[in-house]
Design an enzyme around this catalytic site. Structure first.
Site, mmCIF file in Angstrom:
data_model
loop_
_atom_site.group_PDB
_atom_site.id
_atom_site.type_symbol
_atom_site.label_atom_id
_atom_site.label_comp_id
_atom_site.label_asym_id
_atom_site.label_seq_id
_atom_site.Cartn_x
_atom_site.Cartn_y
_atom_site.Cartn_z
ATOM 1 N N GLU A 1 -22.318 -25.113 25.477
ATOM 2 C CA GLU A 1 -21.578 -24.796 26.610
ATOM 3 C C GLU A 1 -21.270 -23.297 26.761
ATOM 4 O O GLU A 1 -20.495 -22.719 27.920
ATOM 5 C CB GLU A 1 -20.075 -25.371 26.529
ATOM 6 C CG GLU A 1 -20.002 -26.900 26.198
ATOM 7 C CD GLU A 1 -20.724 -27.601 27.363
ATOM 8 O OE1 GLU A 1 -20.492 -26.723 28.601
ATOM 9 O OE2 GLU A 1 -20.855 -28.751 27.698
ATOM 10 N N ASP B 1 -26.965 -31.185 20.770
ATOM 11 C CA ASP B 1 -25.897 -30.083 21.089
ATOM 12 C C ASP B 1 -24.662 -30.448 20.262
ATOM 13 O O ASP B 1 -24.286 -31.716 20.217
ATOM 14 C CB ASP B 1 -25.644 -29.459 22.397
ATOM 15 C CG ASP B 1 -25.575 -30.558 23.287
ATOM 16 O OD1 ASP B 1 -25.664 -31.674 23.109
ATOM 17 O OD2 ASP B 1 -25.627 -30.267 24.640
#
Length: 377
Positions: free
Chosen positions: A124, A65
């Site tokens: 997130e 990520d």
């Protein structure tokens, strides 16, 4: 080298789907590698990198990520964030550096199988895994299995932790807006006080886990923020609750949300107000494939010097769960030994963990992705 890459990335944290500098940095690095077996596609601010194998029978996926968090960094490292109000406080800079280290090794030391490196934005929030999974680019290069890691400040360097089955919880954001009627504090009978309504709602929400969820199951409802009113002598017309829901199963998540909605309807009637619920970003559970995870754990235990911990599941959330719902694979915790936890403004992971992870993963991929090695065993 990859420690320096991590430090470069640490200085330019960007929020979900805004990772343009991060994407450019990774693309520039990829351009420095031999291109004969590389195929690269971009998707929004993310990147797919396919590394062609020598005699492929499957494709092994590896996901990292990319995004940071809206946090003011409070470390004193010389490579601290240059983006005010933004910080890589969840270790995604480490994740990307490790992925580039593994990718570089596979380019220079080919394995038999193809590999797909997935640099995913917006973990997130608002969530990049599901739309990336459904993209045409990924459908064309869909891997047969997929792996990811997450840094763990609570474990020492040289340790990994994982387990088969549930590793991370189902999670959902929770936003509830209450709308009543404001007025002078001296005339409460002419108003509909949303401070009172919000207070009653918070107390009732706390009964859901204790009275509606099986005691042998687990769930969490946390209201972390309450906003209401403007001045001490005016009754508040509006209130906003912001929180999170976490459960061990999708079924429990549905039940918890059903109870939240029923209670909110009751608050509307009881306090003669209007209410709106928004669940924001929702993440599916991280559920590790039993066979692949056990195989990986045996490999770590028998063929490496890395310490293996069989951990318990955690109520943390990770949108990698969407990928594992469709593709067999697993995630594991990587020890980085920091006194400050994930999402903390002073998080400072031990960078020695980068080389530990690269060495572990390249050895595992050579064993998993080279057919002759498997046959000889």
């Amino acid at each position: 080298m990859f420690i320096n890459i991590r430090r470069d990335l640490h200085q330019i944290p960007e929020l979900g789907f805004q990772e343009w500098k991060t994407q450019r940095y990774i693309l520039d690095y990829l351009a420095s590698l031999p291109q004969e077996r590389l195929q690269i596609k971009t998707w929004r601010t993310g990147i797919f990198v396919r590394v062609l194998g020598m005699a492929p029978t499957k494709t092994i996926g590896y996901r990292a990520d990319m995004d940071g968090l809206p946090i003011d960094e409070q470390t004193d490292v010389p490579f601290r964030s240059t983006h005010e109000g933004r910080m890589h406080a969840c270790g995604h800079d480490m994740h990307m550096a490790i992925a580039l280290g593994v990718l570089t090794h596979v380019v220079h030391h080919p394995i038999d199988d193809d590999m797909l490196f997935i640099f995913q934005p917006a973990e997130e929030g608002p969530g990049g895994a599901l739309p990336m999974l459904e993209s045409d680019e990924m459908k064309q290069w869909m891997p047969d299995m997929v792996i990811a890691l997450h840094i763990a400040p609570e474990y020492p360097v040289g340790t990994i932790a994982t387990k088969e089955g549930l590793l991370f919880a189902n999670t959902s954001e929770l936003f509830i807006d209450l709308i009543g009627k404001g007025g002078h504090a001296a005339f409460p009978h002419e108003t509909k006080d949303m401070v009172v309504a919000a207070s009653a709602l918070i107390m009732q929400l706390q009964t859901i886990v204790s009275r509606n969820v099986n005691p042998l199951d687990s769930a969490v409802i946390t209201i972390g923020k309450l906003t209401s009113g403007n001045v001490q002598n005016v009754i508040a017309e509006r209130a906003r609750l912001e929180g999170t829901i976490r459960t061990r199963s999708p079924e429990a998540m549905e039940k918890v949300k059903g109870r939240i909605e029923a209670i909110v309807r009751g608050i509307e009637v009881a306090y003669d107000c209007e209410a709106h619920i928004d669940y924001g970003s929702m993440y599916y559970q991280v559920y590790n494939d039993e066979a692949l995870t056990n195989e990986f754990m045996q490999f770590v235990d028998q063929k490496t010097d890395v310490r293996l911990v069989r951990c318990q599941e955690a109520m943390t959330g990770e949108d990698f769960g969407y990928m594992l719902a469709r593709i067999p694979g697993f995630m594991f915790w990587l020890g980085v030994q920091s006194p400050f936890g994930l999402h903390h403004a002073k998080l400072n992971p031990n960078e020695e963990a980068i080389d530990v992870a690269i060495e572990l993963l390249t050895r595992y991929l050579a064993w998993k992705g080279n057919h002759k090695v498997k046959e000889e065993e």
